[in-house]
Design a protein around this motif. Sequence first.
Motif, mmCIF file in Angstrom:
data_model
loop_
_atom_site.group_PDB
_atom_site.id
_atom_site.type_symbol
_atom_site.label_atom_id
_atom_site.label_comp_id
_atom_site.label_asym_id
_atom_site.label_seq_id
_atom_site.Cartn_x
_atom_site.Cartn_y
_atom_site.Cartn_z
ATOM 1 N N THR A 20 0.830 -1.203 0.000
ATOM 2 C CA THR A 20 0.000 0.000 0.000
ATOM 3 C C THR A 20 0.865 1.253 0.000
ATOM 4 O O THR A 20 0.586 2.223 -0.719
ATOM 5 N N ASP A 21 1.923 1.256 0.801
ATOM 6 C CA ASP A 21 2.832 2.399 0.837
ATOM 7 C C ASP A 21 3.416 2.672 -0.544
ATOM 8 O O ASP A 21 3.548 3.837 -0.959
ATOM 9 N N ALA A 22 3.772 1.617 -1.271
ATOM 10 C CA ALA A 22 4.365 1.784 -2.603
ATOM 11 C C ALA A 22 3.368 2.405 -3.574
ATOM 12 O O ALA A 22 3.725 3.301 -4.358
ATOM 13 N N VAL A 23 2.120 1.951 -3.532
ATOM 14 C CA VAL A 23 1.094 2.493 -4.435
ATOM 15 C C VAL A 23 0.843 3.967 -4.123
ATOM 16 O O VAL A 23 0.753 4.804 -5.039
ATOM 17 N N ALA A 27 1.534 7.137 -6.706
ATOM 18 C CA ALA A 27 0.429 8.029 -7.054
ATOM 19 C C ALA A 27 0.750 9.479 -6.679
ATOM 20 O O ALA A 27 0.490 10.411 -7.453
ATOM 21 N N MET A 28 1.337 9.676 -5.514
ATOM 22 C CA MET A 28 1.657 11.033 -5.070
ATOM 23 C C MET A 28 2.739 11.662 -5.942
ATOM 24 O O MET A 28 2.760 12.882 -6.141
ATOM 25 N N THR A 29 3.637 10.843 -6.478
ATOM 26 C CA THR A 29 4.670 11.342 -7.381
ATOM 27 C C THR A 29 4.090 11.686 -8.748
ATOM 28 O O THR A 29 4.437 12.709 -9.355
ATOM 29 N N LEU A 30 3.164 10.857 -9.231
ATOM 30 C CA LEU A 30 2.568 11.075 -10.554
ATOM 31 C C LEU A 30 1.733 12.350 -10.613
ATOM 32 O O LEU A 30 1.524 12.896 -11.702
ATOM 33 N N LEU A 114 -6.549 8.546 -8.908
ATOM 34 C CA LEU A 114 -6.589 9.959 -8.535
ATOM 35 C C LEU A 114 -5.659 10.845 -9.363
ATOM 36 O O LEU A 114 -6.048 11.966 -9.721
ATOM 37 N N PRO A 115 -4.427 10.421 -9.691
ATOM 38 C CA PRO A 115 -3.608 11.279 -10.556
ATOM 39 C C PRO A 115 -4.268 11.569 -11.906
ATOM 40 O O PRO A 115 -4.158 12.690 -12.422
ATOM 41 N N TYR A 116 -4.957 10.580 -12.470
ATOM 42 C CA TYR A 116 -5.651 10.803 -13.744
ATOM 43 C C TYR A 116 -6.784 11.806 -13.578
ATOM 44 O O TYR A 116 -6.929 12.748 -14.376
#
Length: 221
Positions: A20-23, A27-30, A114-116
Amino acid sequence: MQNDEKIPAGYTPERVGFFTDAVFAIAMTLLVIDIPKPEGSAEFDAAEVGRAEAARNLLHFLYEQIPSFSAYLLAFYILWIVWRQHHQLLDRVERLSPGLIRLHFPLLLLVGLLPYATTVYDHNTFNPAAAGLFTVAVATLLLVRSGIQGRALKDDLLHEDVDRTAYRRDVRVSWTVAWYFLATLLFCWFTPWLTFLWFGAPLLGSILGRRTGSKPVSPRG
């Protein structure tokens, strides 16, 4: 829950937490990738138009990206809150249940989406459909977040030393904030002013948390 209860294979919180941390991190980087950048144009080149003109052009360009930076800040903050709550939750359980595992599928699916949704809103700030997509994506994420918190209580997964009464108050605050965010869907036609209502969600969580005497583990992050 008994401390000596054997945890079945596949239900340890650590591996789910790592994934979960990796996802969340990806996402936060994208989120920042699709914010327009001032590149490939002579108007920003001091050698071409002069230092003063290049500076004015760059400042004007950055000013025009305020809606994009606002959406980035909000989406990043929402992901930060949900990640912190998830982290806190896993610190308070000894194992996971099948129901809790299943809820992680929509949670991570929505984190990845969410990034999309943020990019669509970035590029179409005045479009009600773009605002609606962002609202639904965030609200659904918050609803799933609240479902995970409630499921941990329902399945009796919490450590014995966790205050159940305080935890229930936190979950109620969590649900309230999620439904508040979904209710902003009614105002999507009034973009970009909708942003103020979106930023009000964390504020609402903080106010409700203080009034109910919630601990720092509350759904407001």
